[in-house]
Write a protein that holds these residues in place. Structure first.
Motif, PDB file in Angstrom:
ATOM      1  N   THR A 239      -0.431   8.821 -18.803  1.00 15.23           N
ATOM      2  CA  THR A 239       0.102  10.121 -18.378  1.00 15.23           C
ATOM      3  C   THR A 239       0.352  10.097 -16.865  1.00 15.23           C
ATOM      4  O   THR A 239      -0.199   9.234 -16.160  1.00 15.23           O
ATOM      5  N   PRO A 240       1.160  11.004 -16.356  1.00 11.89           N
ATOM      6  CA  PRO A 240       1.395  11.046 -14.902  1.00 11.89           C
ATOM      7  C   PRO A 240       0.107  11.142 -14.095  1.00 11.89           C
ATOM      8  O   PRO A 240      -0.028  10.505 -13.047  1.00 11.89           O
ATOM      9  N   GLY A 241      -0.842  11.940 -14.585  1.00 10.11           N
ATOM     10  CA  GLY A 241      -2.110  12.053 -13.870  1.00 10.11           C
ATOM     11  C   GLY A 241      -2.866  10.742 -13.832  1.00 10.11           C
ATOM     12  O   GLY A 241      -3.462  10.372 -12.811  1.00 10.11           O
TER      13      GLY A 241
ATOM     14  N   LEU B 101      -3.359   4.295  -9.299  1.00  8.87           N
ATOM     15  CA  LEU B 101      -2.836   3.709  -8.063  1.00  8.87           C
ATOM     16  C   LEU B 101      -3.518   4.230  -6.805  1.00  8.87           C
ATOM     17  O   LEU B 101      -3.319   3.684  -5.726  1.00  8.87           O
ATOM     18  N   SER B 102      -4.307   5.311  -6.907  1.00 14.12           N
ATOM     19  CA  SER B 102      -4.922   5.890  -5.713  1.00 14.12           C
ATOM     20  C   SER B 102      -6.054   4.998  -5.201  1.00 14.12           C
ATOM     21  O   SER B 102      -6.707   4.296  -5.983  1.00 14.12           O
ATOM     22  N   PRO B 103      -6.319   5.022  -3.888  1.00 14.36           N
ATOM     23  CA  PRO B 103      -7.401   4.207  -3.323  1.00 14.36           C
ATOM     24  C   PRO B 103      -8.746   4.590  -3.935  1.00 14.36           C
ATOM     25  O   PRO B 103      -9.007   5.755  -4.233  1.00 14.36           O
ATOM     26  N   SER B 104      -9.592   3.596  -4.121  1.00 15.57           N
ATOM     27  CA  SER B 104     -10.913   3.847  -4.691  1.00 15.57           C
ATOM     28  C   SER B 104     -11.804   4.536  -3.663  1.00 15.57           C
ATOM     29  O   SER B 104     -11.790   4.195  -2.474  1.00 15.57           O
ATOM     30  N   LEU B 105     -12.582   5.511  -4.124  1.00 18.16           N
ATOM     31  CA  LEU B 105     -13.517   6.202  -3.233  1.00 18.16           C
ATOM     32  C   LEU B 105     -14.584   5.252  -2.719  1.00 18.16           C
ATOM     33  O   LEU B 105     -15.134   5.444  -1.629  1.00 18.16           O
TER      34      LEU B 105
ATOM     35  N   GLY C 141     -13.537  -1.679  -2.150  1.00 16.19           N
ATOM     36  CA  GLY C 141     -13.663  -2.894  -2.952  1.00 16.19           C
ATOM     37  C   GLY C 141     -12.365  -3.247  -3.658  1.00 16.19           C
ATOM     38  O   GLY C 141     -11.454  -2.417  -3.782  1.00 16.19           O
ATOM     39  N   ARG C 142     -12.285  -4.462  -4.133  1.00 16.14           N
ATOM     40  CA  ARG C 142     -11.069  -4.940  -4.785  1.00 16.14           C
ATOM     41  C   ARG C 142     -10.965  -4.397  -6.203  1.00 16.14           C
ATOM     42  O   ARG C 142     -11.973  -4.184  -6.884  1.00 16.14           O
ATOM     43  N   ARG C 143      -9.719  -4.192  -6.644  1.00 12.49           N
ATOM     44  CA  ARG C 143      -9.462  -3.751  -8.014  1.00 12.49           C
ATOM     45  C   ARG C 143      -8.382  -4.615  -8.645  1.00 12.49           C
ATOM     46  O   ARG C 143      -7.471  -5.082  -7.966  1.00 12.49           O
ATOM     47  N   LEU C 144      -8.503  -4.821  -9.929  1.00 17.36           N
ATOM     48  CA  LEU C 144      -7.481  -5.517 -10.704  1.00 17.36           C
ATOM     49  C   LEU C 144      -7.038  -4.575 -11.815  1.00 17.36           C
ATOM     50  O   LEU C 144      -7.849  -4.185 -12.663  1.00 17.36           O
ATOM     51  N   LEU C 145      -5.773  -4.190 -11.781  1.00 15.07           N
ATOM     52  CA  LEU C 145      -5.237  -3.266 -12.769  1.00 15.07           C
ATOM     53  C   LEU C 145      -4.338  -4.042 -13.733  1.00 15.07           C
ATOM     54  O   LEU C 145      -3.367  -4.666 -13.308  1.00 15.07           O
ATOM     55  N   ILE C 146      -4.680  -4.014 -15.011  1.00 15.63           N
ATOM     56  CA  ILE C 146      -3.910  -4.729 -16.026  1.00 15.63           C
ATOM     57  C   ILE C 146      -3.135  -3.703 -16.845  1.00 15.63           C
ATOM     58  O   ILE C 146      -3.728  -2.804 -17.453  1.00 15.63           O
TER      59      ILE C 146
ATOM     60  N   ALA D 167       7.971   2.070  -7.118  1.00 12.48           N
ATOM     61  CA  ALA D 167       7.780   2.586  -5.759  1.00 12.48           C
ATOM     62  C   ALA D 167       6.530   1.973  -5.136  1.00 12.48           C
ATOM     63  O   ALA D 167       6.525   1.566  -3.969  1.00 12.48           O
ATOM     64  N   TYR D 168       5.477   1.870  -5.934  1.00 11.75           N
ATOM     65  CA  TYR D 168       4.230   1.262  -5.455  1.00 11.75           C
ATOM     66  C   TYR D 168       4.443  -0.210  -5.103  1.00 11.75           C
ATOM     67  O   TYR D 168       3.902  -0.718  -4.117  1.00 11.75           O
ATOM     68  N   ALA D 169       5.244  -0.909  -5.902  1.00  8.74           N
ATOM     69  CA  ALA D 169       5.441  -2.342  -5.715  1.00  8.74           C
ATOM     70  C   ALA D 169       6.084  -2.673  -4.379  1.00  8.74           C
ATOM     71  O   ALA D 169       5.933  -3.789  -3.872  1.00  8.74           O
ATOM     72  N   LYS D 170       6.794  -1.711  -3.790  1.00 10.08           N
ATOM     73  CA  LYS D 170       7.425  -1.964  -2.490  1.00 10.08           C
ATOM     74  C   LYS D 170       6.394  -2.019  -1.370  1.00 10.08           C
ATOM     75  O   LYS D 170       6.647  -2.607  -0.318  1.00 10.08           O
ATOM     76  N   ASN D 171       5.248  -1.398  -1.583  1.00 19.60           N
ATOM     77  CA  ASN D 171       4.192  -1.394  -0.558  1.00 19.60           C
ATOM     78  C   ASN D 171       2.822  -1.375  -1.238  1.00 19.60           C
ATOM     79  O   ASN D 171       2.108  -0.381  -1.195  1.00 19.60           O
ATOM     80  N   PRO D 172       2.445  -2.469  -1.885  1.00 19.53           N
ATOM     81  CA  PRO D 172       1.204  -2.479  -2.671  1.00 19.53           C
ATOM     82  C   PRO D 172      -0.047  -2.460  -1.801  1.00 19.53           C
ATOM     83  O   PRO D 172      -0.036  -2.923  -0.659  1.00 19.53           O
ATOM     84  N   ASP D 173      -1.103  -1.934  -2.340  1.00 17.36           N
ATOM     85  CA  ASP D 173      -2.406  -1.889  -1.674  1.00 17.36           C
ATOM     86  C   ASP D 173      -2.957  -3.321  -1.601  1.00 17.36           C
ATOM     87  O   ASP D 173      -3.057  -4.001  -2.630  1.00 17.36           O
ATOM     88  N   PRO D 174      -3.322  -3.821  -0.432  1.00 13.58           N
ATOM     89  CA  PRO D 174      -3.831  -5.190  -0.310  1.00 13.58           C
ATOM     90  C   PRO D 174      -5.146  -5.427  -1.050  1.00 13.58           C
ATOM     91  O   PRO D 174      -5.502  -6.570  -1.322  1.00 13.58           O
ATOM     92  N   GLU D 175      -5.855  -4.353  -1.370  1.00 11.69           N
ATOM     93  CA  GLU D 175      -7.128  -4.491  -2.088  1.00 11.69           C
ATOM     94  C   GLU D 175      -6.950  -4.383  -3.598  1.00 11.69           C
ATOM     95  O   GLU D 175      -7.932  -4.366  -4.340  1.00 11.69           O
ATOM     96  N   VAL D 176      -5.696  -4.277  -4.049  1.00 18.66           N
ATOM     97  CA  VAL D 176      -5.424  -4.095  -5.483  1.00 18.66           C
ATOM     98  C   VAL D 176      -4.464  -5.176  -5.962  1.00 18.66           C
ATOM     99  O   VAL D 176      -3.482  -5.488  -5.281  1.00 18.66           O
ATOM    100  N   GLN D 177      -4.761  -5.728  -7.123  1.00 15.56           N
ATOM    101  CA  GLN D 177      -3.794  -6.600  -7.781  1.00 15.56           C
ATOM    102  C   GLN D 177      -3.349  -5.921  -9.067  1.00 15.56           C
ATOM    103  O   GLN D 177      -4.176  -5.490  -9.880  1.00 15.56           O
TER     104      GLN D 177
END
Length: 328
Positions: free
Chosen positions: A51-53, A59-63, A66-71, A88-98
Motif C-alpha cells: 500500500t502507499p503507506g 523507504l523512510s529512514p530507520s529510527l 543501521g543497515r537495511r536490506l529491502l527485498i 524516484a527513490y532509485a535516483k538518490n538511494p539511502d546509502p544505508e539501504v540496499q
C-alpha cells in the motif's frame, strides 16, 4: 550465472524467470549484506500488495539507524504508485539501504525494470537458459556448481551430465551435489556415466558413445550391465540408432563452429561438439553401413526377436566393424 560483490549495490535488479538463479541471487545479496553488517535488518515485501503507506514506511529512514536490506518480490506486479515511488527513490538511494527487486523480466512491468536499470541498478541476469546460448551457459553452470563445491568438472563431463539429467537447473544442481558427495571431486565423463548408468536413457547412450569411438569392450560392458539390471532393450536400440544418425548428420555438415551449426542442425551445441569428436575415423561409407546395422537391430528388438540381447550385441560388433572397415 551472475552474483553480487562484497560491497552491496544500492539497487539490485534480479531479472529473469529461472527460479533457481533468482533465488540464489537474492540469497547471495542477503549473505553479502550480512558480511558487511551481521546485524543488517532484512525485510521482505510482495510488490503486488504493498500500500502507499507501506511504501513510505519501507523507504523512510530507520529510527534506530543501521543497515537495511529491502527485498521486493514479484516486481513485475508493482502498481503504478509503487513503481513511481521506487524509481524516484532509485535516483538518490539511502546509502544505508540496499533495495533488491526480483522481476520476472517479461513484458509485464517492463517499464519498471527498465526504469531501475536506467537509474543505475546493478542487474543480475536470472533468465531461463534457452537456445544455443543456453546450451553453453548450462555447461558453464554445471562446471561452476562443481567448482563452488571444491571440485573440478571437465566440459565433456558436464555435457554428459546434462544429457543424463536434463535441462532443469534444480535437477542439475542436485546431481552435482550428489556427485560431489559420492566422489573425490574430480568429475570426468566416466564418473558421470558410471553414476547414472542405471538410468535407461543413459545406459543406451553410454553404449552408443562407446561404439561410435570404436571402444567395443566398453560398449559390451555397458550393454550387458544395462540388460542385467533390467533395462528394456528398446531405448538402447533407439540410442544406438540416434548416435549413428547424429554423427552422420554432424559429419555431413562439416567442421563448422558447433554454436553456429546448432540452429541449422536443430540440436544442442554440446551434442554437436561430442558428435564432431566421435566422427573422427568415420567415412561416409562406414556410416551408411553403421546405419544399416542400427536399423536392423531396431527392427529385431522392436519386432520381438527371440534373443534381443544377442541382436544388440551383434549391432555393437557391426557398427564397430563399419567404423574400422571405413577408417582412413
Amino acid at each position: 550465472m551472475g552474483g553480487v560483490t562484497a560491497s552491496p549495490a544500492p539497487i539490485l535488479l534480479v531479472l529473469g524467470d529461472e527460479e533457481l538463479l533468482a533465488t540464489r541471487a537474492v540469497s547471495e545479496a542477503v549473505a553479502s549484506a550480512r558480511d558487511v553488517d551481521p546485524d543488517v535488518d532484512v525485510r521482505e515485501y510482495q510488490a503486488g500488495v504493498l500500500t502507499p503507506g507501506e511504501i513510505a514506511e519501507m523507504l523512510s529512514p530507520s529510527l534506530f539507524g543501521g543497515r537495511r536490506l529491502l527485498i521486493l518480490r514479484a516486481g513485475q506486479d508493482a502498481r503504478k504508485d509503487l513503481a513511481t515511488a521506487l524509481l524516484a527513490y532509485a535516483k538518490n538511494p539511502d546509502p544505508e539501504v540496499q533495495l533488491v527487486v526480483q522481476h520476472l523480466g517479461g513484458a509485464k512491468g517492463k517499464s519498471f525494470a527498465d526504469g531501475l536499470r536506467s537509474a543505475g541498478a546493478t542487474v543480475v541476469p536470472a533468465a531461463k537458459l534457452k537456445g544455443v546460448k543456453g546450451d553453453r551457459e548450462r555447461v558453464a553452470f554445471v562446471r561452476e556448481e562443481i567448482r563452488r563445491a571444491g571440485g573440478r568438472c571437465l566440459p565433456e563431463a558436464a555435457e554428459t551430465l546434462i544429457g543424463a539429467v536434463g535441462n532443469d537447473l534444480r535437477e542439475l544442481a542436485a546431481a552435482c551435489a550428489q556427485l560431489m558427495a559420492d566422489t573425490d571431486g574430480t568429475i570426468g565423463v566416466e564418473t558421470v556415466s558410471r553414476y547414472y548408468r542405471g538410468r535407461a536413457e543413459v545406459s543406451g547412450f553410454t553404449v552408443a558413445d562407446a561404439v561410435m569411438i570404436g571402444d567395443v569392450p566398453a560398449a559390451l560392458e555397458a550393454l550387458r550391465w544395462a540388460l542385467h539390471v533390467g533395462v528394456d532393450p528398446v531405448p538402447i536400440a533407439d540410442a544406438l540408432a540416434d548416435g549413428v544418425r547424429t554423427v552422420a548428420r554432424v559429419a555431413s555438415a562439416g567442421r563448422g563452429n558447433p554454436y553456429q551449426l546448432a540452429s541449422s542442425l536443430g540440436m544442442p551445441a554440446w551434442k554437436i561438439e561430442r558428435a564432431q569428436r566421435q566422427s573422427r575415423g568415420w567415412t561416409p561409407e562406414g556410416l551408411v553401413l553403421a546405419m544399416q546395422a542400427a536399423a536392423e537391430a531396431n527392427s529385431a528388438v522392436k519386432g520381438g526377436a527371440d534373443d534381443r540381447a544377442y541382436a544388440l550385441e551383434r549391432a555393437v560388433f557391426a557398427v564397430a566393424a563399419a567404423r574400422q572397415d571405413g577408417a582412413r
